[in-house]
Design a protein around this motif. Structure first.
Motif, PDB file in Angstrom:
ATOM      1  N   ASP A   1     -29.628  -3.049  63.087  1.00 55.41           N
ATOM      2  CA  ASP A   1     -29.468  -4.001  61.965  1.00 55.41           C
ATOM      3  C   ASP A   1     -30.797  -4.097  61.250  1.00 55.41           C
TER       4      ASP A   1
ATOM      5  N   ASP B   1     -24.596  -2.485  62.298  1.00 56.61           N
ATOM      6  CA  ASP B   1     -24.379  -3.063  60.962  1.00 56.61           C
ATOM      7  C   ASP B   1     -24.000  -1.928  60.015  1.00 56.61           C
ATOM      8  N   ILE B   2     -23.323  -2.231  58.960  1.00 60.23           N
ATOM      9  CA  ILE B   2     -22.896  -1.206  58.001  1.00 60.23           C
ATOM     10  C   ILE B   2     -23.899  -1.053  56.872  1.00 60.23           C
TER      11      ILE B   2
ATOM     12  N   ASP C   1     -26.197   4.342  55.961  1.00 60.21           N
ATOM     13  CA  ASP C   1     -25.353   3.186  56.307  1.00 60.21           C
ATOM     14  C   ASP C   1     -24.715   3.386  57.679  1.00 60.21           C
ATOM     15  N   GLY C   2     -24.024   2.339  58.131  1.00 59.87           N
ATOM     16  CA  GLY C   2     -23.452   2.352  59.460  1.00 59.87           C
ATOM     17  C   GLY C   2     -22.343   3.377  59.636  1.00 59.87           C
TER      18      GLY C   2
ATOM     19  N   PHE D   1     -18.723  -2.285  65.121  1.00 61.99           N
ATOM     20  CA  PHE D   1     -19.308  -2.669  63.821  1.00 61.99           C
ATOM     21  C   PHE D   1     -19.425  -4.192  63.768  1.00 61.99           C
TER      22      PHE D   1
ATOM     23  N   THR E   1     -20.607  -6.754  60.845  1.00 63.42           N
ATOM     24  CA  THR E   1     -20.983  -6.702  59.433  1.00 63.42           C
ATOM     25  C   THR E   1     -20.347  -7.839  58.651  1.00 63.42           C
TER      26      THR E   1
ATOM     27  N   LYS F   1     -19.000  -7.137  55.794  1.00 59.31           N
ATOM     28  CA  LYS F   1     -17.948  -6.508  54.999  1.00 59.31           C
ATOM     29  C   LYS F   1     -16.610  -6.732  55.716  1.00 59.31           C
TER      30      LYS F   1
ATOM     31  N   ASP G   1     -12.870  -1.403  54.334  1.00 55.62           N
ATOM     32  CA  ASP G   1     -14.077  -1.271  55.155  1.00 55.62           C
ATOM     33  C   ASP G   1     -13.715  -1.224  56.653  1.00 55.62           C
TER      34      ASP G   1
ATOM     35  N   THR H   1     -16.657  -9.266  62.104  1.00 57.47           N
ATOM     36  CA  THR H   1     -17.283  -9.685  60.840  1.00 57.47           C
ATOM     37  C   THR H   1     -18.216 -10.861  61.075  1.00 57.47           C
ATOM     38  N   LYS H   2     -19.248 -10.883  60.271  1.00 64.78           N
ATOM     39  CA  LYS H   2     -20.200 -11.990  60.291  1.00 64.78           C
ATOM     40  C   LYS H   2     -19.711 -13.103  59.345  1.00 64.78           C
TER      41      LYS H   2
END
Length: 343
Positions: A20, A64-65, A71-72, A92, A94, A96, A101, A115-116
């Motif tokens: 990340d 992370d993407i 990118d991831g 993953f 992320t 997104k 995605d 997802t975050k």
């Protein structure tokens, strides 16, 4: 839920690689993972992550993407295309949250997509689950590898066994062929020996028959010889000597009386056992020497014998010397005494 996942209960410390570019996210993840005693490694971008994977051999990657340079999605594809890293589970993590995605994340090879902002307990549960799944896959893969090795070893053992069986069968056939040849040779030798023994037995029987016949012939020869000698002596005594005595009386006063005397003496010597012994024992004596030996035995001197045989006294001495030599007498031995011993 247990404080530790099954992977942790096995007294192992799984290595988690956080990839990340945001420090605060790294700190939050590190704090959450530290509750489970994970060993944590960090990479700030994709290139750094590729380098770290080779160094720390992570058990799982939180990726992370959105990152600079790589990118991831691209990093995940690279990891999955490598034989050394394709089995490392990637989650993953992320901001997104679009469906495209999420689908792209799974297509690139990720095992999960979070997802975050995330819930720590949920994230830890997902991490433990995928570690346990990886552990099971690794165990299954190890068992499959062991089974494959065992099958290969079994195949090799079966091949070796078959080869040994084939070699043994070949050796048995070769040995059987050799034994058949040896057996035939032995039977031939036995037959040949039987033929030789039969031939020897036949020859021995014939030889024994020949010896028997020869013995019979020799015995018959001796009998014939004895009969012939008896017949000759009988004829001399009964037919010749009486006529010689008549001739002696008729020529008593003539010159031929000495020859008649010699003829009488020789005929008597011929019929005497002394002459027979002398001629058989000393076969190398001449006729004259036998006549002289008979006259010496009767006590006649060399002079008397020379007059009787009408030869010189020197000739008689020569015959006496030959007789002594042939009888093996030395000069000290008396010839007449030796001749009397023979008679």
């Amino acid at each position: 839920m247990n404080d530790n996942c099954v992977f942790m209960e096995q007294q192992e410390e799984p290595v988690v690689l956080i990839v990340d570019d945001t420090q605060i996210d790294i700190d939050i993840l590190s704090f959450a993972l530290s509750r489970k005693n994970f060993r944590i490694s960090v990479a700030m971008n994709g290139l750094h992550a590729l380098d770290m994977v080779g160094k720390v051999s992570p058990d799982i990657i939180l990726l992370d993407i959105v990152m600079p340079e790589m990118d991831g999605f691209e990093l995940c594809k690279i990891l999955k295309d490598s034989a050394e890293t394709k089995d490392i589970p990637v989650i993953f993590l992320t901001v997104k949250d679009e469906t495209d995605d999420i689908l792209m994340g799974y297509r690139s090879g990720a095992v999960d997509y979070v997802t975050k902002p995330f819930n720590s307990e949920e994230l830890l549960a997902r991490v433990c689950t995928h570690l346990e799944l990886k552990k099971k896959r690794d165990t299954e893969q190890e068992l499959i590898s062991m089974l494959k090795t065992s099958l290969e070893e079994r195949e090799r053992a079966e091949e070796a066994l078959q080869q040994a069986h084939d070699n043994l069968e070949r050796l048995v056939q070769e040995r059987t062929a050799e034994l058949l040849i040896k057996n035939k040779q032995l039977m031939d030798e036995i037959e040949e020996r039987k033929r030789v023994e039969a031939s020897l037995e036949s020859k021995s029987q014939k030889l024994e028959e020949f010896n028997t016949a020869l013995k019979v012939l020799l015995e018959q020869r001796e009998r014939d010889k004895d009969e012939l000698e008896k017949w000759v002596l009988s004829n001399i005594k009964n037919l010749i000597i009486p006529n010689v005595e008549k001739l002696k009386r008729l020529s008593a006063k003539t010159k031929s009386s000495s020859y008649v005397n010699i003829l009488e003496i020789n005929l008597k010597d011929l019929t005497s056992s002394f002459s027979q012994r002398l001629s058989s024992r000393y076969i190398n004596l001449t006729t004259k020497e036998i006549q002289v030996a008979n006259l010496v035995k009767e006590g006649m001197t060399s002079k008397d014998i020379s007059e009787l045989m009408n030869v010189s006294e020197r000739t008689i001495d020569f015959h006496r010397k030959n007789i002594r030599n042939k009888l093996g007498l030395n000069k000290k031995r008396n010839l007449r005494a030796s001749l009397l011993n023979i008679s």
